[in-house]
Design an enzyme around this catalytic site. Structure first.
Site, PDB file in Angstrom:
ATOM      1  N   SER A  66     -42.031  47.139  21.335  1.00  0.00           N
ATOM      2  CA  SER A  66     -41.682  47.246  19.917  1.00  0.00           C
ATOM      3  C   SER A  66     -40.409  48.073  19.734  1.00  0.00           C
ATOM      4  O   SER A  66     -39.363  47.714  20.256  1.00  0.00           O
ATOM      5  CB  SER A  66     -42.874  47.836  19.150  1.00  0.00           C
ATOM      6  OG  SER A  66     -42.695  47.677  17.761  1.00  0.00           O
ATOM      7  N   ASP A 215     -45.723  41.659  17.685  1.00  0.00           N
ATOM      8  CA  ASP A 215     -45.469  42.975  18.276  1.00  0.00           C
ATOM      9  C   ASP A 215     -46.162  43.167  19.618  1.00  0.00           C
ATOM     10  O   ASP A 215     -47.362  42.906  19.765  1.00  0.00           O
ATOM     11  CB  ASP A 215     -45.950  44.043  17.294  1.00  0.00           C
ATOM     12  CG  ASP A 215     -45.435  45.421  17.609  1.00  0.00           C
ATOM     13  OD1 ASP A 215     -45.573  45.869  18.759  1.00  0.00           O
ATOM     14  OD2 ASP A 215     -44.874  46.055  16.702  1.00  0.00           O
TER      15      ASP A 215
END
EC number: 3.1.1.-
Length: 401
Positions: A66, A215
């Site tokens: 991320s 993510d």
């Protein structure tokens, strides 16, 4: 002291004694905390080897999830001269400049309720600024172009399985040699915050592959173990870069620095009594936080640290594993997207304070973070690791193989 005018990829582990890994957690704007640590580590390396060295010169693998994946790209993306586009000291200013536009805050006249209502039927942010920023930053660069090996986890919601973008895997799976922009946007597409990222990638054989990514934090918010596994796989496959001395589970030859982005104080989180009344909406959104996402990412980070703590302790190699994190955050500092000036500046101070904190190890019997018996701070430990990294690099450069 060095004054290299052009980048020369450092020699592989087969020319030295260690495998060196840098791992960066996810955490949204809390990436600022990790940015402070990275700037300090790079400064220590520069004091030893010259102001032109960069973190990518010292690590065989840099892994990031991320926001950590974005930092990984920043540290390993080559500029026109073949050197890293960003120095460690550039990361925090980058976040301070762009975070308020990535996570636009409601105006003083805007009640929270409409934004909350919108997030029930779509992502909280449209992600356009982030996508444009990353695309402009990385251009046409692909995974194969990074200045050292990288490992960036994502999750493909169509295939319903993790997709790990690893430099090592591009040889056996050319479809993974995607644009860095697509990889970074995909690993940053946090559910409820940003829309999933779709792209198609054509490999050098003309085969087209599709990706539907969210993510990487749902796969490995702390990507340390993913990076170590990627290296172990290369050792098992007898990759000549790894040499003959390394063993697949020979973690005693691994040097690992794992940097977290902080987490909420355990005293501030949830209770069974309170959660017993929650329905679907409360698990997704509750009093300004997203419990199910917070729990998933914190669990992912902690279980990886637990595993590594056990492994390095069993091999009596604790001195080669450093986890820097802070699990005492409170209030606004726990947010992944509160990009107000006050909170961003506070995150910088938290990072600076984290450097001065005593080194914490996980008690493998209780899972609790505890200070090590020696009165050693994180900045002191980073100085020690910098010396090891410097000596390892010098050893490899002097190798004739």
């Amino acid at each position: 002291m060095e004054n290299d005018s052009a980048f020369k990829k450092h020699k592989p582990p087969s020319c030295g004694n260690l495998v060196t890994i840098l791992s960066l957690d996810g955490g949204g704007i809390r990436g600022i905390i990790a940015g402070v640590v990275l700037a300090y580590l790079e400064k220590q390396l520069q004091e030893l080897d010259g102001e032109n060295v960069r973190l990518a010169d010292y690590f065989d693998v840099i892994a990031g999830t991320s926001t950590g994946g974005l930092m990984t790209a920043m540290l390993t993306l080559p500029d026109k001269t073949g050197r890293p586009t960003f120095a460690g000291k550039d990361i925090v200013p980058f976040y301070l400049e762009h975070a308020p536009k990535i996570f636009p805050q409601p105006g003083f006249w805007s009640p929270w309720k409409p934004k909350f209502t919108k997030s029930l039927y779509g992502p909280k942010y449209d992600g356009k600024y982030l996508r444009n920023l990353i695309s402009k930053l990385t251009g046409e660069a692909r995974l194969r172009d990074t200045l050292t090996n990288v490992v960036i986890p994502t999750f493909d919601i169509k295939k319903f399985q993790p997709t790990i973008f690893s430099s090592y895997q591009t040889i056996v799976n050319p479809s993974l040699d995607a644009k860095l922009s697509d990889i970074c946007i995909g690993t940053s597409a946090a559910p409820t915050y940003f829309p999933p990222h779709y792209f198609a990638n054509e490999d050098f054989q003309g085969k087209m592959s599709e990706f539907h990514l969210i993510d990487g934090g749902v796969t490995a918010n702390n990507p340390t173990l993913v990076a170590m596994t990627a290296v172990s796989r290369q050792i098992e496959k007898h990759n000549p870069d790894m040499g003959r001395e390394l063993k697949p589970l020979g973690y005693n030859k691994f040097l690992v620095i794992s940097v977290g982005t902080g987490s909420a104080s355990k005293e501030e989180k949830y209770s069974a009594k309170k959660a017993a009344k929650w329905g679907i909406i409360s698990w997704i959104y509750n009093d300004g936080s997203t419990p199910i996402i917070d729990i998933t990412m914190e669990s992912s980070s902690d279980i990886v640290h637990f595993h590594n703590s056990v492994m390095f302790e069993s091999l009596q190699s604790e001195d080669k594993y450093l986890r820097i994190d802070d699990d005492t955050l409170r209030g606004d500092a726990t947010s992944m997207d509160l990009a107000t000036k006050a909170n961003l500046e506070n995150l910088v101070r938290i990072g600076e304070k984290m450097l001065r904190n005593r080194v914490m190890h996980m008690n493998v019997d209780t899972g609790v973070y505890e200070p090590i018996p020696e009165n050693v701070t994180n900045d002191q430990e980073l100085k020690r690791f910098a010396k090891i990294l410097s000596e390892e690099r010098k050893l490899r450069k002097s190798s004739k193989t």
